[in-house]
Enzyme design. Structure first.
Site, short mmCIF file in Angstrom:
data_model
loop_
_atom_site.label_atom_id
_atom_site.label_comp_id
_atom_site.label_asym_id
_atom_site.label_seq_id
_atom_site.Cartn_x
_atom_site.Cartn_y
_atom_site.Cartn_z
CG HIS A 130 -41.10 53.86 123.59
ND1 HIS A 130 -40.20 52.85 123.83
CD2 HIS A 130 -40.60 54.95 124.22
CE1 HIS A 130 -39.20 53.31 124.57
NE2 HIS A 130 -39.41 54.59 124.81
CD GLU A 131 -41.93 58.48 124.77
OE1 GLU A 131 -41.87 58.60 126.01
OE2 GLU A 131 -40.90 58.33 124.07
CG HIS A 134 -41.24 55.37 129.03
ND1 HIS A 134 -40.32 54.61 129.71
CD2 HIS A 134 -40.64 55.71 127.85
CE1 HIS A 134 -39.21 54.49 128.99
NE2 HIS A 134 -39.39 55.14 127.85
CD GLU A 201 -35.94 54.85 126.75
OE1 GLU A 201 -36.51 54.61 125.67
OE2 GLU A 201 -36.33 55.75 127.53
#
Length: 319
Positions: A130-131, A134, A201
């Protein structure tokens, strides 16, 4: 649609910023405001990662000090087609994580020791990817810019209270207009900033789950992190609430529903989106992503651990 919505929100934030400058000093005020914001953004562009990592006392780890963590990040970065980011650990009991850096070539992923202790390897992989999503989306730079512009709007609104209020109603906002501007401009900037954060997000959840191929790994991790956020305080985040939007789950408090003042989407809504994606991809669901009945879990990555979240921060099993 996510990119379009983000672009529109960012355009609205910029327009609000320019509008506040115009109300204070006309066309010249708008230009001065733009110069101030550009200078602030330039400083933040080059220094934001160092500032936030230092703020949370993060220490860099490598294959000699945290071989399994760094190896996992390297594997997932390879899947994402990204350069290997720097990896940091924060001595913090609350499980959480964030990414920072101005571009993929200068990125960092930071995780707490609480995250290492509370999640399985698969769940940790879901959080890390997930990071990395980003980073791949350049969200780390986007959120830095939006936070900086929002801060500049608040500063200008305060400035306008002292200088705009002395203008007559024909040439400036006047005292009533200045008071309204001081209240409404920062509020509007905050709402736009939070809306951008929520949008990014969802996008990172989706891309990260596609990269790793198992959306329910992240869904399971979100449940555990959300439950811990209510039980384990992150004192550094409480002292610096402006950084809350960086974390995968709001470190200050949980939010039951999406609303205008939430920095993150509802965890239930995020899990529902991941479940839908899992069905589309045909991925096998991870066990129990509903109630957080067994918090804290017994092991980091399947190994027994005697530490619990109430015992305070630890260095974790890998560094």
């Amino acid at each position: 649609m996510n990119y379009f919505r983000t672009a529109m929100l960012l355009a609205g934030l910029t327009a609000l910023f320019m509008g506040v400058g115009y109300l204070i000093g006309g066309a010249s005020g708008a230009m001065i405001a733009l110069v101030i914001a550009a200078a602030t953004n330039l400083f933040t562009y080059w220094n934001s990662d160092r500032m936030v990592l230092s703020m949370y006392g993060a220490h860099e780890v490598d294959r000699s000090t945290a071989p399994e963590l760094v190896g996992l990040v390297a594997e997932l970065a390879g899947r994402a087609g990204l350069p290997m980011p720097r990896v940091f650990l924060m001595d913090e009991a609350q499980p959480n994580a964030f990414a920072t850096g101005r571009n993929p070539e200068n990125a960092a992923v930071a995780v707490t020791t609480g995250l290492m202790h509370q999640l399985s390897r698969e769940e940790l992989a879901g959080v890390i990817v997930h990071e990395l999503a980003h980073i791949k989306h350049h969200d780390t730079l986007l959120m830095t810019v939006t936070a900086t512009i929002a801060g500049a709007i608040s500063m200008l609104a305060q400035f306008g209270m002292f200088f705009g209020g002395h203008r007559d109603n024909n040439n400036g906002p006047g005292i009533v207009g200045s008071i309204l501007m001081m209240i409404l401009a920062p509020l509007g900037a905050m709402l736009v900033q939070m809306a951008i954060s929520r949008t990014r997000e969802y996008a990172a959840d989706n891309l990260g789950a596609r990269i790793v191929g198992q959306p329910m790994w992240l869904a399971s991790a979100l449940v555990k992190i959300e439950g811990a956020a209510h039980q384990v305080p992150n004192f550094e985040a409480e002292r610096n609430p402006a950084t809350a939007h960086m974390f995968i789950i709001n470190p200050l408090s949980g939010h039951g529903v999406d609303n205008l003042f939430a920095t993150h989407p509802s965890t239930q809504n995020r899990i529902a989106a991941l479940q839908q994606l899992a069905a589309e991809l045909g991925a096998q669901a991870a066990p129990s992503v509903g109630a957080n009945e067994n918090y804290p879990p017994a092991s980091p990555w399947g190994r027994s651990s005697s530490r619990g979240p109430s015992r305070g921060p630890s260095r974790g099993p890998w560094g």
